[in-house]
Scaffold this motif. Sequence first.
Motif, PDB file in Angstrom:
ATOM      1  N   ALA A  61       0.425  -1.210  -0.112  1.00  0.00           N
ATOM      2  CA  ALA A  61       0.017   0.289  -0.477  1.00  0.00           C
ATOM      3  C   ALA A  61       1.230   1.038   0.027  1.00  0.00           C
ATOM      4  O   ALA A  61       0.461   1.942  -0.773  1.00  0.00           O
ATOM      5  N   ALA A 170      -2.338   7.037   6.987  1.00  0.00           N
ATOM      6  CA  ALA A 170      -3.022   6.367   6.601  1.00  0.00           C
ATOM      7  C   ALA A 170      -3.848   6.585   5.605  1.00  0.00           C
ATOM      8  O   ALA A 170      -3.718   5.694   4.281  1.00  0.00           O
ATOM      9  N   ASP A 171      -3.593   8.112   4.587  1.00  0.00           N
ATOM     10  CA  ASP A 171      -4.157   8.444   3.710  1.00  0.00           C
ATOM     11  C   ASP A 171      -3.652   7.865   2.576  1.00  0.00           C
ATOM     12  O   ASP A 171      -3.382   7.296   1.234  1.00  0.00           O
ATOM     13  N   GLU A 173      -1.916   4.920   2.335  1.00  0.00           N
ATOM     14  CA  GLU A 173      -1.621   4.003   1.976  1.00  0.00           C
ATOM     15  C   GLU A 173      -2.920   3.347   1.342  1.00  0.00           C
ATOM     16  O   GLU A 173      -3.302   2.831   0.402  1.00  0.00           O
ATOM     17  N   LYS A 174      -4.296   4.447   2.147  1.00  0.00           N
ATOM     18  CA  LYS A 174      -5.685   4.515   1.091  1.00  0.00           C
ATOM     19  C   LYS A 174      -5.664   4.959  -0.063  1.00  0.00           C
ATOM     20  O   LYS A 174      -5.854   3.827  -1.235  1.00  0.00           O
ATOM     21  N   ARG A 175      -4.158   5.777  -0.309  1.00  0.00           N
ATOM     22  CA  ARG A 175      -4.523   6.038  -1.893  1.00  0.00           C
ATOM     23  C   ARG A 175      -3.571   4.540  -2.620  1.00  0.00           C
ATOM     24  O   ARG A 175      -4.036   4.689  -3.894  1.00  0.00           O
ATOM     25  N   ALA A 177      -4.190   1.777  -2.363  1.00  0.00           N
ATOM     26  CA  ALA A 177      -5.130   0.287  -1.850  1.00  0.00           C
ATOM     27  C   ALA A 177      -5.639   0.939  -2.858  1.00  0.00           C
ATOM     28  O   ALA A 177      -6.252   0.174  -3.818  1.00  0.00           O
ATOM     29  N   ALA A 178      -6.568   1.605  -3.609  1.00  0.00           N
ATOM     30  CA  ALA A 178      -7.063   1.943  -4.666  1.00  0.00           C
ATOM     31  C   ALA A 178      -6.258   2.286  -6.045  1.00  0.00           C
ATOM     32  O   ALA A 178      -7.159   1.873  -7.233  1.00  0.00           O
TER      33      ALA A 178
END
Length: 627
Positions: A61, A170-171, A173-175, A177-178
């Motif tokens: 991620a 955390a942000d 890693e969210k990016r 994942a997408a």
Amino acid sequence: MTDTQTLIENRPASVAALFLERVAATPDAEAYRHPVPPASGEGPDEWRVLSWRQAADRVDAIAAGLMDLGVRPEERVAIAAATSVDWIFADLGVMCAGAATTTVYPTTNADETVFILSDSGSRVLIAENAEQLAKAREHRAELPELAHVVVMDPAAAADADGDGWVLSLADLEKRGAAYLEQHPGVIAETVGAITKDQLATLIYTSGTTGRPKGVCLPHDAWAYMARAIQAIDLLDENDVQYLWLPLAHVFGKVLTAGHIAVGHVAAVDGRVDKIIENLPVVQPTYMAAVPRIFEKVYNGVAARAREGGAAQYKIFRWAADVAREYAKATQESMRLTGTRSAPLALRTKHAVADRLVFAKLRAAFGGRLRACVSGSAALAPEIGYFFAGAGIHILEGYGLTESSAASFVNPGEQYRTGTVGKALPGLEVRIAEDGEVLLRGPGIMRGYHKLPEKTAEVLEPDGWLHTGDIGELSPDGFLKITDRKKDLIKTSGGKYIAPAEIEGHFKAVCPYVSNVLVLGGGRNFCSALLALDEPSILAWAAENGQEGKGYAEVVASPEVHDLIAGYVEEVNTSLQRWQQVRQFRILPRDLDVEHGDLTPSLKLKRPVVEREFAPLIEEMYEGSREK
């Protein structure tokens, strides 16, 4: 071709590839342990476990998130944070994105941090907290290439300016994942495209003068180190390693590479003040440290024995002598016969000392410690012999940032205290006519970043690296480092002296000493600046009528001067006449990183200390004449 040669020569191009191999081979095995403080802020930490698969999820991620931010192969991503699993995952994420990590100590001041970020051309900074973020934010105008700051602490990221320059880990890693949903094979594809000569890490050396130099280490250097550590069986898959060393330093960084190759458990916590508390909880089988840690443990044990009264202190001193005698005898036996043995009378004394002293010391380390590796600076042999005799085996190693840290290490059961062991397989070594150690092999740097002239000073066209260290190589390949080439001093009488040798004697003999600087270059005798260990000397002061006084007042007292003078006399009895310390001064404070006296890896910055305490030095030589 031997198995060792096969293992090293068939290494993949990068540690990123090794990481993917490790995850595929043992996805559900325990990889990391890390502490989580209690929500209430009171009570012990909870140690949580992560498998290799769970680690890979976060690494993927982060890598994909960096790609989404526009980071491309060999572009630099800086990490300014203390040692933690997040540091490791960030570093692996950078490498799996094909980019290169720039390491920054969290203790580095804003000015030098900005220099490193600018000189390296870092595109992204991964910062631990608000303090690290502020160093970049306050100098943003000077960092036009820095496109983003990613903050590990979500609270610090929440206090961002709202323009997208700052985001939380955390942000990111969210990016990521997408991004992975849109490009599911991008990690394997990117890692597969990494070449061995591609830049992996840019580590800035802690220079004693001027700006630090960026050492360029390619992916192949880390892949080689990982396989070489695996090949010599320094660790095995059942080990539990306690990892606390700064990962911004090459010594800590190489341990992460070895961990991936071997596949053992790493318990990660960079809080130095938690080491004593963590050891009985983690119960490591293996730990790496710098000499200052072992010196502090030794001084602490001696201080506690002294607090127990004259009888207890006498027992400790006797046990310490037995430990050294036993270690020397068993190591010599191993050298000559291949087995460890000692005379019956010595074994009997050792058994008694073990019950009285050594067993308690091993318990303080968690009770399961198989071996420690010591590096970054020289360990005083007498301290090494003490721990060896107590059953805590310290395997000294040697390397430079320019050689990816691990060039030599002592070989397990056959280790020899006072040496840094044998060269890793695949490394060439020779001793120059002036005694300088020269190295050549896959772990050697590409050069200094944007400094071709400085590179040419230490790296020959045919690949030989000038280490700047003076050493001796035994017929069977054990290296002994005698001093830094530039630190050798020549008295006005023409005698060459290795300060480190004398300083090592001090640290072994005097339980109160913290740091020592031996001087004498161009002078007619040797002198020393001594910094004392604050807890030890204050404990002594409390027992000797000076309770309640501060450190500076205590060390300035005639009583402490007389105390230390006794140890100086004891050290002098073991030295040649021209090596003996004729004058000494006790410093009003200990030397530390914060004042710039020590590097972050706790090496002494001699020129800095000499400049700061020049009046004391001149005082020692005032009116001196040849004798």
